[in-house]
Design a protein around this motif. Structure first.
Motif, PDB file in Angstrom:
ATOM      1  N   LYS A 188      -8.319   1.075  13.060  1.00 46.72           N
ATOM      2  CA  LYS A 188      -7.959   0.502  14.367  1.00 46.72           C
ATOM      3  C   LYS A 188      -8.001   1.540  15.498  1.00 46.72           C
ATOM      4  O   LYS A 188      -7.918   2.747  15.258  1.00 46.72           O
TER       5      LYS A 188
ATOM      6  N   MET B  11      -7.068 -13.071   5.348  1.00 51.92           N
ATOM      7  CA  MET B  11      -7.116 -13.942   6.525  1.00 51.92           C
ATOM      8  C   MET B  11      -8.566 -14.212   6.887  1.00 51.92           C
ATOM      9  O   MET B  11      -9.485 -13.553   6.396  1.00 51.92           O
TER      10      MET B  11
ATOM     11  N   HIS C  49     -11.043 -11.374   5.732  1.00 52.06           N
ATOM     12  CA  HIS C  49     -10.468 -10.026   5.673  1.00 52.06           C
ATOM     13  C   HIS C  49      -9.560 -10.001   4.452  1.00 52.06           C
ATOM     14  O   HIS C  49      -8.703 -10.860   4.298  1.00 52.06           O
TER      15      HIS C  49
ATOM     16  N   GLU D  52       0.814  -1.207   0.000  1.00 48.32           N
ATOM     17  CA  GLU D  52       0.000   0.000   0.000  1.00 48.32           C
ATOM     18  C   GLU D  52       0.852   1.264   0.000  1.00 48.32           C
ATOM     19  O   GLU D  52       0.523   2.253  -0.604  1.00 48.32           O
TER      20      GLU D  52
ATOM     21  N   ASN E 192       0.921  -7.650  10.586  1.00 52.85           N
ATOM     22  CA  ASN E 192      -0.109  -6.608  10.704  1.00 52.85           C
ATOM     23  C   ASN E 192       0.216  -5.374   9.876  1.00 52.85           C
ATOM     24  O   ASN E 192       1.376  -5.121   9.563  1.00 52.85           O
ATOM     25  N   ASN E 193      -0.833  -4.614   9.608  1.00 54.51           N
ATOM     26  CA  ASN E 193      -0.663  -3.256   9.100  1.00 54.51           C
ATOM     27  C   ASN E 193      -1.148  -2.301  10.172  1.00 54.51           C
ATOM     28  O   ASN E 193      -2.327  -2.343  10.565  1.00 54.51           O
ATOM     29  N   PHE E 194      -0.255  -1.483  10.668  1.00 51.07           N
ATOM     30  CA  PHE E 194      -0.625  -0.470  11.676  1.00 51.07           C
ATOM     31  C   PHE E 194       0.463   0.591  11.547  1.00 51.07           C
ATOM     32  O   PHE E 194       1.461   0.596  12.263  1.00 51.07           O
ATOM     33  N   TYR E 195       0.237   1.491  10.560  1.00 50.07           N
ATOM     34  CA  TYR E 195       1.284   2.424  10.130  1.00 50.07           C
ATOM     35  C   TYR E 195       1.778   3.351  11.224  1.00 50.07           C
ATOM     36  O   TYR E 195       2.889   3.854  11.165  1.00 50.07           O
ATOM     37  N   GLU E 196       0.941   3.583  12.229  1.00 51.66           N
ATOM     38  CA  GLU E 196       1.378   4.443  13.328  1.00 51.66           C
ATOM     39  C   GLU E 196       2.642   3.876  13.984  1.00 51.66           C
ATOM     40  O   GLU E 196       3.443   4.599  14.563  1.00 51.66           O
TER      41      GLU E 196
ATOM     42  N   TYR F  52      -5.023   8.642  11.598  1.00 49.00           N
ATOM     43  CA  TYR F  52      -5.613   7.717  10.636  1.00 49.00           C
ATOM     44  C   TYR F  52      -7.137   7.882  10.724  1.00 49.00           C
ATOM     45  O   TYR F  52      -7.722   7.826  11.810  1.00 49.00           O
TER      46      TYR F  52
ATOM     47  N   SER G  42     -10.844  -0.733   7.582  1.00 50.55           N
ATOM     48  CA  SER G  42     -11.133  -1.244   8.925  1.00 50.55           C
ATOM     49  C   SER G  42     -10.204  -0.598   9.951  1.00 50.55           C
ATOM     50  O   SER G  42      -9.233  -1.185  10.424  1.00 50.55           O
TER      51      SER G  42
ATOM     52  N   THR H 184      -8.411   7.163  14.578  1.00 48.49           N
ATOM     53  CA  THR H 184      -7.519   6.395  15.452  1.00 48.49           C
ATOM     54  C   THR H 184      -6.826   7.351  16.417  1.00 48.49           C
ATOM     55  O   THR H 184      -6.578   8.519  16.075  1.00 48.49           O
TER      56      THR H 184
ATOM     57  N   ASN I  62      -3.625  -5.471  16.695  1.00 48.68           N
ATOM     58  CA  ASN I  62      -4.813  -5.626  15.857  1.00 48.68           C
ATOM     59  C   ASN I  62      -5.832  -4.511  16.083  1.00 48.68           C
ATOM     60  O   ASN I  62      -6.941  -4.565  15.544  1.00 48.68           O
TER      61      ASN I  62
ATOM     62  N   ARG J 163     -11.813  -1.509  17.224  1.00 50.11           N
ATOM     63  CA  ARG J 163     -11.522  -1.295  15.798  1.00 50.11           C
ATOM     64  C   ARG J 163     -12.717  -1.746  14.979  1.00 50.11           C
ATOM     65  O   ARG J 163     -13.625  -2.398  15.483  1.00 50.11           O
TER      66      ARG J 163
HETATM   67  N1  LIG Z   1      -5.090   3.114  12.519  1.00 56.61           N
HETATM   68  C1  LIG Z   1      -4.834   2.244  11.550  1.00 56.61           C
HETATM   69  N2  LIG Z   1      -5.796   1.361  11.180  1.00 56.61           N
HETATM   70  C2  LIG Z   1      -5.535   0.466  10.199  1.00 56.61           C
HETATM   71  C3  LIG Z   1      -4.286   0.442   9.517  1.00 56.61           C
HETATM   72  C4  LIG Z   1      -3.301   1.372   9.941  1.00 56.61           C
HETATM   73  O1  LIG Z   1      -2.184   1.414   9.410  1.00 56.61           O
HETATM   74  N3  LIG Z   1      -3.607   2.243  10.956  1.00 56.61           N
HETATM   75  N4  LIG Z   1      -4.078  -0.459   8.500  1.00 56.61           N
HETATM   76  C5  LIG Z   1      -5.271  -1.003   7.825  1.00 56.61           C
HETATM   77  C6  LIG Z   1      -4.963  -2.073   6.900  1.00 56.61           C
HETATM   78  S1  LIG Z   1      -4.206  -1.652   5.451  1.00 56.61           S
HETATM   79  C7  LIG Z   1      -5.320  -3.368   7.143  1.00 56.61           C
HETATM   80  S2  LIG Z   1      -5.122  -4.579   6.001  1.00 56.61           S
HETATM   81  C8  LIG Z   1      -5.863  -3.758   8.461  1.00 56.61           C
HETATM   82  C9  LIG Z   1      -4.981  -4.832   9.074  1.00 56.61           C
HETATM   83  O2  LIG Z   1      -5.533  -5.333  10.263  1.00 56.61           O
HETATM   84  P1  LIG Z   1      -4.764  -6.476  11.046  1.00 56.61           P
HETATM   85  O3  LIG Z   1      -3.367  -5.996  11.315  1.00 56.61           O
HETATM   86  O4  LIG Z   1      -5.563  -6.693  12.305  1.00 56.61           O
HETATM   87  O5  LIG Z   1      -4.756  -7.679  10.166  1.00 56.61           O
HETATM   88  O6  LIG Z   1      -5.924  -2.673   9.387  1.00 56.61           O
HETATM   89  C10 LIG Z   1      -6.334  -1.432   8.806  1.00 56.61           C
HETATM   90  N5  LIG Z   1      -6.516  -0.451   9.865  1.00 56.61           N
END
Ligand SMILES: Nc1nc2c(c(=O)[nH]1)N[C@H]1C(S)=C(S)[C@@H](COP(=O)(O)O)O[C@H]1N2
Ligand SMILES: [Mo]
Length: 329
Positions: free
Chosen positions: A247, A152, A144, A19, A89-93, A200, A245, A181, A229, A234
């Motif tokens: 978080k 997943m 997902h 991404e 995971n994806n959690f850019y923070e 976010y 989705s 977020t 997660n 979330r």
């Molecule tokens: N705050 C926040 N929420 C986020 C993200 C993020 O980077 N920051 N990444 C998103 C992306 S790209 C995906 S695919 C899913 C990943 O959720 P998971 O790590 O629980 O699988 O969270 C989403 N929610």
């Protein structure tokens, strides 16, 4: 001692499927060097123990497990291993790579206030534990699908977002719900990267927010949802690409203006507002026809609305003329 074995499903995760890869070269190089580091080292055997301890100290731990909703099961796919869903995971923070689970343990999930404001009868702030005891928790197994092509299947615990809308009492003019977020510079290392549009942010229409599939997640695998997660609250929108989705939500704002989300602000041509899963509409940089399952590594066809068309396709009736492929990107 860390023993790292590269998983089969990690192999295609090249910069071309990421991404964040449209970004600058420095960022890409950083990701590649991380990928190289990760390829050489894998799962910390200590993480299970650490996460179990985190769950023990979570004041909501006694609420789980919760009853399963038999309407939302995924019999045709094996569950993703918990150890994969909680360490990839994806959690850019916390960093623009997949292995943020250790750094994410710094997230402070208590006290946690949830603000509900904007076009509502009266704005309010709810403590997460108060909110958790106002709603009816259940478990749902959802697919997902990340826009990056990995997928997943996991058992979320939580409650339909419609219950939060009922608590919020939106005014009749509200058309969207914007969600944000937490943005905490002390615990989230990437917040110092000021070119990202923190916090976010994501948004849905009122019709999407009140659709029964739209689920606010508080748990995963029968326990409080882990920090990486998106603890303690979330979203799960299983028919849309995963970036919708959002978080670790601290704010729900009801509004009559369409919110601009984090990824839309970064790269609107690639990540739009609707982002409904559709195998026939490619991402500008890759095909979306298939997806690769975490854990098994199997590559399977992607389904329209990620297989949830019976629940949500009607939400987009008549919108094709106005939005075209933008409904699916
Ligand atoms: N705050 C926040 N929420 C986020 C993200 C993020 O980077 N920051 N990444 C998103 C992306 S790209 C995906 S695919 C899913 C990943 O959720 P998971 O790590 O629980 O699988 O969270 C989403 N929610
Ligand atoms: Mo994603």
């Amino acid at each position: 001692m860390l023993i790292k074995v590269k998983k089969g499903w990690e192999l295609p995760e090249s910069a071309a499927m990421d991404e964040g890869a449209y970004r600058n070269r420095r960022d890409i190089l950083r990701q590649l060097s991380l990928a190289g580091f990760l390829a050489g080292t894998t799962l910390a055997t200590g993480i299970g123990g650490r996460m179990a301890r985190a769950a023990e100290t979570d004041p909501s731990a006694d609420l789980y497990p919760v009853p399963a909703n038999s309407l939302y099961q995924v019999p045709e796919r094996p569950l993703t291993a918990e150890s994969d869903a909680t360490t990839y995971n994806n959690f850019y923070e916390f960093g623009s790579h997949k292995r943020i689970y250790e750094d994410a343990q710094a997230l402070k999930i208590r006290p946690w206030d949830v603000v509900i404001d904007g076009m509502v009868e009266s704005p309010m702030t709810l403590d997460i534990d108060t909110l958790l005891r106002k709603v009816q928790l259940e478990e749902r197994v959802y697919r997902h699908r990340c826009v990056e092509r990995w997928a997943m299947t996991v058992p979320w615990s939580g409650f339909p977002m419609s219950q939060l809308v009922d608590i919020a009492k939106p005014l009749s003019g509200a058309k969207y719900v914007k969600m944000q977020t937490l943005a905490d510079e002390e615990t989230m290392p990437n917040l110092s990267a000021s070119w990202y549009p923190w916090p976010y942010t994501e948004g849905v229409t009122m019709a999407e927010a009140t659709n029964d599939l739209t689920f606010l997640v508080t748990g995963l695998y029968g326990k409080p949802v882990p920090k990486q997660n998106g603890a303690p609250l979330r979203l799960a929108l299983p028919w849309k690409y995963g970036f919708k989705s959002v978080k670790s939500i601290v704010r729900f704002t009801f509004t009559d203006e369409r919110p601009v989300s984090y990824w839309e602000e970064l790269q609107a041509s690639e990540y739009g507002f609707w982002a409904n899963v559709n195998p026939d509409v490619p991402h500008p940089r890759w095909s979306q026809a298939e997806e690769q399952l975490l854990t098994s590594g199997d590559v399977v066809p992607t389904q329209i609305y990620n297989g949830y068309g019976e629940f949500v396709a009607h939400l987009y009736d008549g919108m094709q003329a106005e939005f075209g492929d933008r409904l699916f990107r």
